[in-house]
Write a protein that holds these residues in place. Structure first.
Motif, PDB file in Angstrom:
ATOM      1  N   ARG A  52      40.609  45.475  42.730  1.00 45.97           N
ATOM      2  CA  ARG A  52      38.892  45.806  42.853  1.00 45.97           C
ATOM      3  C   ARG A  52      37.930  45.533  41.309  1.00 45.97           C
ATOM      4  O   ARG A  52      38.991  46.268  40.963  1.00 45.97           O
ATOM      5  CB  ARG A  52      38.566  46.468  44.435  1.00 45.97           C
ATOM      6  CG  ARG A  52      39.454  46.576  45.044  1.00 45.97           C
ATOM      7  CD  ARG A  52      38.989  47.347  46.725  1.00 45.97           C
ATOM      8  NE  ARG A  52      37.542  47.394  46.952  1.00 45.97           N
ATOM      9  CZ  ARG A  52      36.791  48.307  47.826  1.00 45.97           C
ATOM     10  NH1 ARG A  52      37.217  49.314  47.923  1.00 45.97           N
ATOM     11  NH2 ARG A  52      35.774  47.643  48.192  1.00 45.97           N
ATOM     12  N   SER A  53      37.475  45.713  40.873  1.00 39.91           N
ATOM     13  CA  SER A  53      36.886  45.668  40.125  1.00 39.91           C
ATOM     14  C   SER A  53      37.169  46.619  40.010  1.00 39.91           C
ATOM     15  O   SER A  53      37.391  46.995  38.327  1.00 39.91           O
ATOM     16  CB  SER A  53      34.972  44.877  40.166  1.00 39.91           C
ATOM     17  OG  SER A  53      34.851  46.009  41.129  1.00 39.91           O
ATOM     18  N   THR A  54      37.199  48.026  40.433  1.00 36.02           N
ATOM     19  CA  THR A  54      37.610  48.951  40.261  1.00 36.02           C
ATOM     20  C   THR A  54      38.947  49.756  40.039  1.00 36.02           C
ATOM     21  O   THR A  54      38.955  51.161  39.488  1.00 36.02           O
ATOM     22  CB  THR A  54      36.902  50.361  40.871  1.00 36.02           C
ATOM     23  OG1 THR A  54      36.660  50.187  41.903  1.00 36.02           O
ATOM     24  CG2 THR A  54      34.909  49.736  40.118  1.00 36.02           C
ATOM     25  N   GLY A  55      39.351  49.312  40.968  1.00 34.74           N
ATOM     26  CA  GLY A  55      41.307  49.209  40.697  1.00 34.74           C
ATOM     27  C   GLY A  55      42.343  48.973  41.472  1.00 34.74           C
ATOM     28  O   GLY A  55      41.369  47.859  41.913  1.00 34.74           O
ATOM     29  N   PRO A  70      42.916  53.873  39.095  1.00 31.46           N
ATOM     30  CA  PRO A  70      41.533  53.656  38.610  1.00 31.46           C
ATOM     31  C   PRO A  70      41.789  52.687  37.580  1.00 31.46           C
ATOM     32  O   PRO A  70      42.273  52.916  36.674  1.00 31.46           O
ATOM     33  CB  PRO A  70      40.805  55.000  38.342  1.00 31.46           C
ATOM     34  CG  PRO A  70      41.641  55.964  39.079  1.00 31.46           C
ATOM     35  CD  PRO A  70      43.245  55.490  39.346  1.00 31.46           C
ATOM     36  N   VAL A  71      40.992  51.340  37.334  1.00 35.50           N
ATOM     37  CA  VAL A  71      41.132  51.015  36.743  1.00 35.50           C
ATOM     38  C   VAL A  71      39.764  50.145  36.125  1.00 35.50           C
ATOM     39  O   VAL A  71      38.275  49.569  36.420  1.00 35.50           O
ATOM     40  CB  VAL A  71      41.596  49.524  36.215  1.00 35.50           C
ATOM     41  CG1 VAL A  71      41.407  48.378  34.689  1.00 35.50           C
ATOM     42  CG2 VAL A  71      43.146  49.449  36.624  1.00 35.50           C
ATOM     43  N   GLU A  72      38.655  51.074  34.714  1.00 33.49           N
ATOM     44  CA  GLU A  72      37.605  50.072  34.538  1.00 33.49           C
ATOM     45  C   GLU A  72      37.551  48.899  34.194  1.00 33.49           C
ATOM     46  O   GLU A  72      38.422  47.832  33.474  1.00 33.49           O
ATOM     47  CB  GLU A  72      37.330  51.096  33.683  1.00 33.49           C
ATOM     48  CG  GLU A  72      35.440  50.998  32.866  1.00 33.49           C
ATOM     49  CD  GLU A  72      34.667  52.158  32.052  1.00 33.49           C
ATOM     50  OE1 GLU A  72      33.760  51.833  31.618  1.00 33.49           O
ATOM     51  OE2 GLU A  72      36.038  52.889  31.883  1.00 33.49           O
ATOM     52  N   GLY A  73      36.893  47.879  35.021  1.00 33.42           N
ATOM     53  CA  GLY A  73      36.230  46.713  34.338  1.00 33.42           C
ATOM     54  C   GLY A  73      37.290  45.475  34.517  1.00 33.42           C
ATOM     55  O   GLY A  73      37.618  44.818  33.440  1.00 33.42           O
ATOM     56  N   LEU A  74      38.109  46.130  35.750  1.00 33.85           N
ATOM     57  CA  LEU A  74      39.503  45.064  36.274  1.00 33.85           C
ATOM     58  C   LEU A  74      39.392  43.283  36.460  1.00 33.85           C
ATOM     59  O   LEU A  74      38.068  43.210  37.620  1.00 33.85           O
ATOM     60  CB  LEU A  74      40.506  45.800  37.784  1.00 33.85           C
ATOM     61  CG  LEU A  74      42.077  44.541  37.849  1.00 33.85           C
ATOM     62  CD1 LEU A  74      42.259  46.451  39.020  1.00 33.85           C
ATOM     63  CD2 LEU A  74      41.200  43.203  38.969  1.00 33.85           C
ATOM     64  N   GLY A  75      39.136  41.966  35.598  1.00 31.87           N
ATOM     65  CA  GLY A  75      39.107  41.215  35.819  1.00 31.87           C
ATOM     66  C   GLY A  75      39.558  39.962  36.445  1.00 31.87           C
ATOM     67  O   GLY A  75      39.638  39.219  37.884  1.00 31.87           O
ATOM     68  N   GLY A  90      39.887  44.588  30.356  1.00 37.48           N
ATOM     69  CA  GLY A  90      39.395  45.259  29.233  1.00 37.48           C
ATOM     70  C   GLY A  90      40.222  44.756  27.935  1.00 37.48           C
ATOM     71  O   GLY A  90      40.939  43.361  27.508  1.00 37.48           O
ATOM     72  N   HIS A  91      41.224  45.759  27.180  1.00 34.95           N
ATOM     73  CA  HIS A  91      41.537  46.010  26.080  1.00 34.95           C
ATOM     74  C   HIS A  91      43.469  45.233  26.536  1.00 34.95           C
ATOM     75  O   HIS A  91      44.482  46.120  25.807  1.00 34.95           O
ATOM     76  CB  HIS A  91      41.704  46.043  24.902  1.00 34.95           C
ATOM     77  CG  HIS A  91      40.303  45.906  24.575  1.00 34.95           C
ATOM     78  ND1 HIS A  91      40.530  45.315  22.834  1.00 34.95           N
ATOM     79  CD2 HIS A  91      38.818  47.134  24.890  1.00 34.95           C
ATOM     80  CE1 HIS A  91      38.442  45.622  22.868  1.00 34.95           C
ATOM     81  NE2 HIS A  91      38.233  45.965  23.784  1.00 34.95           N
TER      82      HIS A  91
END
Length: 230
Positions: A52-55, A70-75, A90-91
């Motif tokens: 999901r976009s948050t993890g 949890p992953v912020e900004g998962l693409g 992100g990076h």
């Protein structure tokens, strides 16, 4: 949409909900919140991986979350041939084993990333590629990833393939067509005479490269590179 061996389907909705079943008999998969679903993969034992976009989440057979990263900004997320899930955010790129025996993720930095809109992720033929406008990570299954950097030339790339001679090929969008970098330092150059709108690549046993295009048919590049239409 994810199709399963038993004939059932799992459908991800824009609202963040998941439906599982067969046409006419869908049930809602229990998900908390409305975060968009990037990937759904159901394991043979009934457990399910959900990006999901948050993890990244691992659900048990009842749909209850048993593990979450949890992953912020998962693409985006993809599945690899050796049984891993790879995501970019992100990076960095994140790699997690699907078996669930060890859910310790491996994180790989992607220098120069300026936002998810300029990041790419693709997994096929035993290699995962993570890239943005100035940097490329080549991650063969079961091996150490290699960081490749280039000051320009990766914008528009949507697919990569490395042929046995060491050449790295890039299928780009309608403006950039097909590019390649010979063995050695990464330096992508447009292949003169190649079709615009390349989006998929495959190598054959005779050393040729097949290029699928948007609206220009199927092309073959022989070695040495002479373009012929197939």
């Amino acid at each position: 949409v994810d199709a399963h061996d038993d004939g059932s389907l799992t459908v991800a909705l824009a609202s963040g909900a998941l439906l599982h079943g067969v046409p006419g008999r869908f049930e809602r998969w229990p998900l908390a919140g409305t975060d968009p679903v990037r990937l759904f993969h159901r394991m043979p034992d009934g457990r399910a991986w959900i990006c999901r976009s948050t993890g990244i989440e691992l659900h048990d057979r009842r749909g209850v979350v048993s593990w979450r990263l949890p992953v912020e900004g998962l693409g985006a997320c993809v599945l690899t041939a050796d049984g891993h899930l790879v995501a970019h955010a992100g990076h960095e790129g994140i790699r997690v084993p699907l078996s669930g025996e060890s859910t310790l993720p491996v994180r790989i930095p992607i220098p120069g990333a300026s936002g998810a809109s300029e990041l790419g992720l693709h997994a096929e033929r035993g290699t995962t590629w993570l890239w943005n406008a100035t940097s490329l990570v080549e991650w063969p299954d079961g091996r150490t990833p290699t960081q490749l950097a280039t000051p320009e030339g990766l914008r528009g790339c949507i697919n990569f393939l490395r042929t046995p001679d060491g050449t790295l090929w890039c299928a780009a969008n309608r403006r950039s067509g097909l590019s390649r970098s010979l063995a050695g330092p990464l330096q992508m150059q447009r292949v003169e005479g190649s079709p615009d709108g390349a989006f998929d690549l495959a190598a054959d046993r005779d050393g040729g490269l097949w290029v699928m295009t948007w609206g220009q048919g199927l092309w073959r590049i022989s070695a040495p590179p002479v373009l012929t239409i197939g």
